[in-house]
Motif scaffolding. Structure first.
Motif, mmCIF file in Angstrom:
data_model
loop_
_atom_site.group_PDB
_atom_site.id
_atom_site.type_symbol
_atom_site.label_atom_id
_atom_site.label_comp_id
_atom_site.label_asym_id
_atom_site.label_seq_id
_atom_site.Cartn_x
_atom_site.Cartn_y
_atom_site.Cartn_z
ATOM 1 N N UNK A 14 26.389 -0.818 -7.533
ATOM 2 C CA UNK A 14 25.718 0.481 -7.471
ATOM 3 C C UNK A 14 24.888 0.556 -6.200
ATOM 4 N N UNK A 15 24.921 1.735 -5.590
ATOM 5 C CA UNK A 15 24.083 1.969 -4.420
ATOM 6 C C UNK A 15 22.719 2.471 -4.874
ATOM 7 N N UNK A 16 21.822 2.641 -3.932
ATOM 8 C CA UNK A 16 20.494 3.175 -4.239
ATOM 9 C C UNK A 16 20.591 4.535 -4.918
ATOM 10 N N UNK A 17 21.604 5.306 -4.561
ATOM 11 C CA UNK A 17 21.769 6.644 -5.141
ATOM 12 C C UNK A 17 22.410 6.608 -6.526
ATOM 13 N N UNK A 18 22.887 5.432 -6.941
ATOM 14 C CA UNK A 18 23.523 5.299 -8.250
ATOM 15 C C UNK A 18 25.036 5.321 -8.207
ATOM 16 N N UNK A 65 27.586 -2.339 4.953
ATOM 17 C CA UNK A 65 27.094 -2.367 3.579
ATOM 18 C C UNK A 65 25.922 -3.333 3.521
ATOM 19 N N UNK A 66 24.770 -2.839 3.157
ATOM 20 C CA UNK A 66 23.627 -3.710 2.933
ATOM 21 C C UNK A 66 23.596 -4.068 1.455
ATOM 22 N N UNK A 67 23.551 -5.356 1.144
ATOM 23 C CA UNK A 67 23.494 -5.794 -0.247
ATOM 24 C C UNK A 67 22.130 -6.435 -0.475
ATOM 25 N N UNK A 68 21.261 -5.720 -1.187
ATOM 26 C CA UNK A 68 19.931 -6.220 -1.475
ATOM 27 C C UNK A 68 19.989 -7.076 -2.738
ATOM 28 N N UNK A 86 21.200 4.855 7.196
ATOM 29 C CA UNK A 86 22.206 5.803 6.719
ATOM 30 C C UNK A 86 23.356 5.111 5.999
ATOM 31 N N UNK A 87 23.477 3.798 6.173
ATOM 32 C CA UNK A 87 24.574 3.086 5.511
ATOM 33 C C UNK A 87 24.200 2.793 4.054
ATOM 34 N N UNK A 91 22.883 -2.658 -4.670
ATOM 35 C CA UNK A 91 21.939 -3.451 -5.447
ATOM 36 C C UNK A 91 22.664 -4.576 -6.181
ATOM 37 N N UNK A 92 22.213 -5.801 -5.918
ATOM 38 C CA UNK A 92 22.795 -6.990 -6.539
ATOM 39 C C UNK A 92 21.678 -7.832 -7.166
#
Length: 176
Positions: A14-18, A65-68, A86-87, A91-92
């Motif tokens: 899932x991204x920050x936006x869901x 892709x940033x994977x936090x 912007x990328x 969430x991991x």
């Protein structure tokens, strides 16, 4: 880890936006996966650079892709409020994908070519081998594009890396 040519393990996070983002859905693009956390100083320092790379090369088929990897996203949201990107930031929190990629330290970078193969695994994006492979992977476009403009793209990439990262790719026109 090192350089490899093995297929990249597919994942969906899932991204920050869901929204769900899948690596497999990005096949055909060069993908730089950056594993990071706000408690990691080098991660925080390289974030503006990652954004510059994304903005510059997205039109040519590149995706960052940033994977936090943090369990609590409070610090991440505060940091990205100050340093917007912007990328997609994925969430991991259970470190499922970072374990899948044997991430041992932050930041960690994986470059996946257009065919879905891992071309580089390493640390900070400004490491010269990673940038060189980014250039190689990024510039390998469809065969027909080898006729027009690839040399210009290589010179442009080399100039960008030299200007913004202090790294020079020797013989940039010979990358493809």
């Amino acid at each position: 880890a090192g350089d490899a040519a093995a297929p990249a393990a597919d994942f969906s996070l899932r991204s920050r936006s869901g929204a769900a983002v899948s690596l497999g859905a990005l096949k055909g693009q060069v993908v730089l996966i950056n594993f990071w956390a706000t408690w990691c100083g080098p991660c925080r320092r390289e974030m503006p650079l990652l954004e510059q790379i994304q903005k510059k090369y997205a039109p040519l088929g590149f995706t960052m892709l940033g994977v936090n990897v943090e369990e609590d996203t409070t610090q991440m949201e505060a940091f990205l409020g100050d340093v917007p990107v912007t990328f997609p930031v994925l969430l991991d929190p259970a470190n499922r994908v970072s374990k899948l990629y044997d991430v041992a330290a932050m930041p960690s970078t994986v470059i996946v070519d257009r065919k879905g193969n891992i071309r580089h695994e390493g640390g900070v994006v400004t490491e010269a081998p990673g940038l060189y492979l980014l250039g190689l992977t990024f510039l390998r476009r469809r065969k027909s594009s080898l006729i027009d403009g690839v040399g210009d793209d290589a010179r442009d990439l080399s100039a960008h890396l030299a200007a913004h990262l202090g790294v020079r790719l020797d013989n940039a026109a010979g990358l493809v």
